[in-house]
Design a protein around this motif. Sequence first.
Motif, mmCIF file in Angstrom:
data_model
loop_
_atom_site.group_PDB
_atom_site.id
_atom_site.type_symbol
_atom_site.label_atom_id
_atom_site.label_comp_id
_atom_site.label_asym_id
_atom_site.label_seq_id
_atom_site.Cartn_x
_atom_site.Cartn_y
_atom_site.Cartn_z
ATOM 1 N N LEU A 199 6.760 -10.024 -9.324
ATOM 2 C CA LEU A 199 6.592 -9.601 -7.932
ATOM 3 C C LEU A 199 5.410 -10.320 -7.285
ATOM 4 O O LEU A 199 5.446 -10.663 -6.111
ATOM 5 C CB LEU A 199 6.388 -8.085 -7.852
ATOM 6 C CG LEU A 199 7.635 -7.232 -8.095
ATOM 7 C CD1 LEU A 199 7.272 -5.763 -8.141
ATOM 8 C CD2 LEU A 199 8.680 -7.471 -7.022
ATOM 9 N N LEU A 202 5.976 -13.253 -5.212
ATOM 10 C CA LEU A 202 6.589 -13.103 -3.887
ATOM 11 C C LEU A 202 5.544 -13.022 -2.780
ATOM 12 O O LEU A 202 5.877 -13.049 -1.614
ATOM 13 C CB LEU A 202 7.465 -11.844 -3.843
ATOM 14 C CG LEU A 202 8.673 -11.833 -4.776
ATOM 15 C CD1 LEU A 202 9.331 -10.471 -4.773
ATOM 16 C CD2 LEU A 202 9.672 -12.896 -4.349
ATOM 17 N N GLY A 203 4.278 -12.886 -3.138
ATOM 18 C CA GLY A 203 3.226 -12.803 -2.121
ATOM 19 C C GLY A 203 2.772 -11.380 -1.887
ATOM 20 O O GLY A 203 3.549 -10.439 -2.020
ATOM 21 N N GLU A 205 1.969 -9.630 0.817
ATOM 22 C CA GLU A 205 2.597 -8.815 1.862
ATOM 23 C C GLU A 205 3.952 -8.301 1.402
ATOM 24 O O GLU A 205 4.296 -7.144 1.622
ATOM 25 C CB GLU A 205 2.735 -9.638 3.138
ATOM 26 C CG GLU A 205 1.392 -9.889 3.812
ATOM 27 C CD GLU A 205 1.526 -10.572 5.154
ATOM 28 O OE1 GLU A 205 2.513 -11.312 5.346
ATOM 29 O OE2 GLU A 205 0.638 -10.373 6.000
ATOM 30 N N THR A 206 4.714 -9.160 0.758
ATOM 31 C CA THR A 206 6.045 -8.744 0.315
ATOM 32 C C THR A 206 5.943 -7.635 -0.733
ATOM 33 O O THR A 206 6.736 -6.699 -0.714
ATOM 34 C CB THR A 206 6.825 -9.938 -0.248
ATOM 35 O OG1 THR A 206 6.782 -10.989 0.706
ATOM 36 C CG2 THR A 206 8.259 -9.570 -0.531
ATOM 37 N N LYS A 208 3.633 -5.353 -0.958
ATOM 38 C CA LYS A 208 3.322 -4.113 -0.237
ATOM 39 C C LYS A 208 4.577 -3.570 0.434
ATOM 40 O O LYS A 208 4.848 -2.381 0.398
ATOM 41 C CB LYS A 208 2.271 -4.379 0.839
ATOM 42 C CG LYS A 208 0.865 -4.494 0.302
ATOM 43 C CD LYS A 208 -0.115 -4.543 1.466
ATOM 44 C CE LYS A 208 -1.476 -5.005 0.992
ATOM 45 N NZ LYS A 208 -2.378 -5.283 2.116
ATOM 46 N N LEU A 209 5.349 -4.476 1.039
ATOM 47 C CA LEU A 209 6.552 -4.044 1.744
ATOM 48 C C LEU A 209 7.589 -3.473 0.784
ATOM 49 O O LEU A 209 8.471 -2.736 1.185
ATOM 50 C CB LEU A 209 7.156 -5.221 2.527
ATOM 51 C CG LEU A 209 6.328 -5.653 3.740
ATOM 52 C CD1 LEU A 209 6.765 -7.011 4.227
ATOM 53 C CD2 LEU A 209 6.451 -4.625 4.851
ATOM 54 N N LEU A 210 7.487 -3.828 -0.493
ATOM 55 C CA LEU A 210 8.394 -3.264 -1.489
ATOM 56 C C LEU A 210 7.818 -1.974 -2.075
ATOM 57 O O LEU A 210 8.312 -1.461 -3.072
ATOM 58 C CB LEU A 210 8.661 -4.273 -2.604
ATOM 59 C CG LEU A 210 9.529 -5.473 -2.193
ATOM 60 C CD1 LEU A 210 9.609 -6.497 -3.299
ATOM 61 C CD2 LEU A 210 10.928 -5.016 -1.801
ATOM 62 N N GLY A 211 6.755 -1.484 -1.449
ATOM 63 C CA GLY A 211 6.256 -0.165 -1.829
ATOM 64 C C GLY A 211 5.280 -0.163 -2.988
ATOM 65 O O GLY A 211 5.008 0.880 -3.568
ATOM 66 N N GLN A 212 4.741 -1.340 -3.339
ATOM 67 C CA GLN A 212 3.822 -1.392 -4.471
ATOM 68 C C GLN A 212 2.376 -1.463 -4.002
ATOM 69 O O GLN A 212 2.091 -2.000 -2.939
ATOM 70 C CB GLN A 212 4.109 -2.639 -5.327
ATOM 71 C CG GLN A 212 5.534 -2.724 -5.815
ATOM 72 C CD GLN A 212 5.895 -1.551 -6.697
ATOM 73 O OE1 GLN A 212 5.200 -1.253 -7.640
ATOM 74 N NE2 GLN A 212 6.980 -0.858 -6.354
ATOM 75 N N ARG B 69 3.498 4.239 0.366
ATOM 76 C CA ARG B 69 4.058 2.889 0.476
ATOM 77 C C ARG B 69 5.515 2.865 0.037
ATOM 78 O O ARG B 69 6.356 2.206 0.615
ATOM 79 C CB ARG B 69 3.277 1.926 -0.408
ATOM 80 C CG ARG B 69 2.081 1.398 0.260
ATOM 81 C CD ARG B 69 1.759 -0.045 -0.128
ATOM 82 N NE ARG B 69 0.561 -0.431 0.589
ATOM 83 C CZ ARG B 69 0.550 -0.757 1.872
ATOM 84 N NH1 ARG B 69 1.655 -0.802 2.561
ATOM 85 N NH2 ARG B 69 -0.588 -1.051 2.482
ATOM 86 N N LYS B 70 5.763 3.606 -1.029
ATOM 87 C CA LYS B 70 7.105 3.620 -1.599
ATOM 88 C C LYS B 70 8.108 4.225 -0.616
ATOM 89 O O LYS B 70 9.182 3.680 -0.395
ATOM 90 C CB LYS B 70 7.096 4.424 -2.891
ATOM 91 C CG LYS B 70 7.866 3.738 -3.976
ATOM 92 C CD LYS B 70 7.634 4.317 -5.335
ATOM 93 C CE LYS B 70 8.215 3.309 -6.310
ATOM 94 N NZ LYS B 70 7.810 3.496 -7.655
ATOM 95 N N ALA B 73 8.798 2.018 2.234
ATOM 96 C CA ALA B 73 9.653 0.896 1.841
ATOM 97 C C ALA B 73 11.125 1.290 1.797
ATOM 98 O O ALA B 73 11.996 0.428 1.718
ATOM 99 C CB ALA B 73 9.229 0.355 0.479
#
Lengths: 314, 254
Positions: A199, A202-203, A205-206, A208-212, B69-70, B73
Amino acid sequence: MLTLLSVYAGISFGAISIPLVEILQAFQGNGVEMYQTIIFDLRLPRVLVALLVGACLAASGALLQGVMKNPLADPGIIGVSAGGGLLAVITMLVFSAYSYLLPAGAFIGAFLTTILIYLLAWEKGASPVKIILAGVAMNALLGALMNGVMVIYSDRVQAVLSWLSGGLNGRSWYHLEFMLPYAVIGLLLSFFAIKKANLMLLGDETIKLLGQNVEWARLQMILLASFLAGTAVSVGGLIGFVGLVVPHMIRLIIGEDYRYLLPFSILGGASLVAFADTVARTLFDPIELPVGILLACIGAPFFLYLLRKRRVSA
Amino acid sequence: MIDLQQVAYKQGNFQLKDIHLTFPTGQITGIVGPNGSGKSTLLKLVAKLISANRGDILINHESINNYTRKNLAKELAMLVQLKEGMPGFSVRQMVAYGRTPYQKMMKSENVEDNEIIDWAMKVTGITHMSDRLVQTLSGGEQQRVRIAMALAQKTNILLLDEPTTYLDIGHQIELMSLLKELNQQFKMTIVMVLHELQYAAMYCDSMVVLQGGEIVATGLPKDILNAELLKKVYKLDADVIFDGKVPLIKPNQF
């Protein structure tokens, strides 16, 4: 396969060569007594230590390169070598009566330095660049302190030198027993980090956007990497380039997907150190070269070659 | 529905001032404005990549501060601007990472995950390149892979930051049509930052125009995209002629 071969070479070659048949007989418990002694008291533990040291260094390097998004990342830059080195040198010189504490000292030093560097780099989150810069600065400072201690206690410096140049001379079952639990835990945990490492690619920001939680994931991985490297340093001394070169080589061959990169790096690192140690042991027989010196001699030119090759293809 | 209530954000010399705005459910909203007007910042605030100094942002009447965050998302996916190269993963694996918010760290994809991944790849038309490495794809194909990954998150909201950058005009239109289709078929709420005013007018239900961190106009593209706006916001002397939904922007000096 390569790993098995390096184990065989490590047991077989040396001041006294032992043929494969004898090795197999020794393992069945009915070999020549002298061979038995050489194999079980000297060579086998040393090869096993070399395997573990190599595996830990390579896993550590692979994880760090992912976290830092920097192909030049190496256990050396997160302060493991400097921190571990300083405490090890202090243990050896100042408290020389307690030299059996050396592995523990190196380990604690590596760990504390990593945490310190992370805190220094922290400012609303620790970016990879800041961690690397803090690591470089800390390395310089700790290196200076280390040299200072060595100058002050220059009468006892001989033992330190061999450790600093990364030799596996005289590594025995005691060392193996010391590092085995840490190495096993560290390597197992590294398999749990595979998805996180992927992950990371992927960078921020990505992720974070995936909820991590990217900061938390990064801290976990850096601690794990320093744990692995600290384990290796504590027994193997300062062995460079394995963490840098092995994951690189594997990446060139099979790509950057950590599901393959990590296990192959571990095997590759183990093979490389075990093999290099055998070569270092026998090359200038009867003088043993510290394996760290040999690895640096192979590693540095190879690394420069990689750099050039990449520039041509890019 | 996304509600921004008196949102302010400051960093260095740049600031967003008192943004009061609603992105209605099931609509496509385009955010336009000159470079440095705060378009990307606005999207990042909504996606919680940065946090506002003042004001609140509500998603489905609930402040984003109350979402983990989760959970966020699972409500909202975003395509950030592509800065670095793509990693060496296969197309399918990349799309599969869109399922991360629904998975435990060590678990691999279950049946439901796989169905959703298949669906996302089918909708974006990338099923046939499933095993190829993302690095080896063209810019347009990579963009579709990233959209598929966002779709795999199964969210109602999709944010996009300049999705057409680096694409040629053919792939630009293809991409915008795909987004329109997603909006109409699956009632997705889409908010995107765009540079091309033409696309904003052609594909968006409403437009938001930003300048220097402030909203200078909002409304239907046809109502707000005119010579006066171009002069005021872009310092451009040009006429705007609409052919149906398609605007022709004709500079008077060039």
